[in-house]
Design a protein around this motif. Structure first.
Motif, PDB file in Angstrom:
ATOM      1  N   VAL A   1      -8.791   2.403   1.748  1.00  0.00           N
ATOM      2  CA  VAL A   1      -8.311   1.787   0.512  1.00  0.00           C
ATOM      3  C   VAL A   1      -9.513   1.139  -0.164  1.00  0.00           C
ATOM      4  CG1 VAL A   1      -6.852  -0.031  -0.453  1.00  0.00           C
ATOM      5  CG2 VAL A   1      -5.992   1.414   1.408  1.00  0.00           C
TER       6      VAL A   1
ATOM      7  N   ILE B   1      -5.852   4.079  -3.978  1.00  0.00           N
ATOM      8  CA  ILE B   1      -5.177   4.552  -2.769  1.00  0.00           C
ATOM      9  C   ILE B   1      -4.823   6.019  -2.956  1.00  0.00           C
ATOM     10  CG2 ILE B   1      -3.082   4.342  -1.367  1.00  0.00           C
ATOM     11  CD1 ILE B   1      -3.134   1.380  -1.786  1.00  0.00           C
TER      12      ILE B   1
ATOM     13  N   SER C   1       0.829  -1.213   0.000  1.00  0.00           N
ATOM     14  CA  SER C   1       0.000   0.000   0.000  1.00  0.00           C
ATOM     15  C   SER C   1       0.859   1.256   0.000  1.00  0.00           C
ATOM     16  CB  SER C   1      -0.932  -0.001   1.216  1.00  0.00           C
ATOM     17  OG  SER C   1      -1.855  -1.066   1.146  1.00  0.00           O
TER      18      SER C   1
END
Length: 313
Positions: free
Chosen positions: A230, A263, A160
């Protein structure tokens, strides 16, 4: 004397001894594709307690293919999951079954070129199964899959964070950088950006690189503080589109479904594991995402990063 006349087929017989044998068929390619449980479930779900059959076991008994896998294989720029699988096998003569477990030391994927998806391979430790008795065989039913929580969280944070750099570069106003290859492993994590031929921001001196890092770092820190979720969406593909999108989306996606991860407002195709929200990258302030270096490599800019313990004051 007149020469004798031969009738019939006079062509030479084939030399069987020199003909090339047909290559052996890889039987794993004939198996149904592995159902990717992590693909459709929440990223923080690390245990699956529904039955899953073993479809294939290699000769050494240490590499198995399941019909359903909660374990994410190495690929897409991140390491494979580790953990344990639990199953039951027939006891000796009394008809009872005993639960066994085996440790998964790595997860990989094979046959990813097949149109319906590849096969996730669990690599077991040589000492597995954990208790005495017969080894895993084809059609053994795995009762429970358990991914190591800390390893999954660490992999998800790094993956991420790599995506978040894309959003940070955009928010910092950096011009001419297009996201490319990502390497989201603990040792040497980075994202590479393709530089446009004209108008790209290319810092050259140490001072310029330091200023650029500070700009991107500030943007990333602001995004993390936002705690934005997310987001994931699945898109069904039309048959005529699968070839093109398979290449764009990567090997961990099936040919029928594309998976997109957003994201920091930047969306891209991705089959990996991620945190649920941006604040989870830093475990709510216990860790810190740090941009380490900028390195120009031909027509690319490599941004190296790491996640470290936050300095507590």
């Amino acid at each position: 004397m007149a020469a004798s006349v031969q009738t019939g087929d006079t062509s030479p017989s084939p030399d069987v001894s020199t003909s090339s044998p047909s290559p052996p068929v890889d039987e794993t390619r004939l198996l149904p594709p592995t159902s990717l449980l992590y693909f459709h479930r929440k990223f923080d779900e690390t245990e699956y307690a529904e039955p899953s059959r073993v479809l294939h076991v290699d000769e050494g008994g240490q590499r198995i293919i399941l019909e359903k896998s909660l374990f994410h294989p190495q690929g897409g720029g991140q390491p494979g999951d580790v953990g344990r699988i639990f199953f039951r096998m027939q006891g000796d003569g009394d008809g009872e079954t005993a639960e066994k477990s085996a440790e998964v030391k790595n997860t990989t994927i094979i046959n990813k070129d097949l149109p319906d998806g590849g096969h996730v391979v669990l690599e077991l430790l040589s000492s597995s199964p954990s208790s005495s008795g017969p080894a895993l065989t084809k059609d053994t039913v795995i009762a429970r899959q358990q991914v190591d929580v800390e390893s999954r969280k660490a992999n998800a944070r790094l993956h991420s964070a790599g995506h978040l750099l894309d959003a940070g570069v955009l928010r910092a106003g950096v011009k001419g950088w297009s996201p490319g290859k990502g390497f989201h492993f603990p040792e040497g994590a980075y994202v590479e950006y393709a530089l446009s031929k004209e108008g790209a921001d290319i810092p050259s001196s140490p001072e310029e690189k330091s200023q650029m890092i500070q700009k991107i770092q500030a943007a990333v820190d602001e995004l993390i503080r936002s705690g934005d979720a997310v987001r994931v969406r699945l898109e069904q593909r039309k048959k005529e589109e699968t070839g093109e999108k398979q290449s764009a989306a990567g090997p961990l996606l099936t040919s029928a479904t594309a998976r997109y991860v957003s994201i920091g407002g930047v969306e891209c195709p991705c089959g990996g594991t991620h945190v649920a929200s941006l604040e989870n990258i830093t475990e709510r302030g216990q860790l810190r995402l740090v941009i380490k270096t900028l390195q120009k490599k031909k027509s690319n800019m490599r941004v190296s990063y790491e996640i470290v313990a936050a300095l507590m004051t």
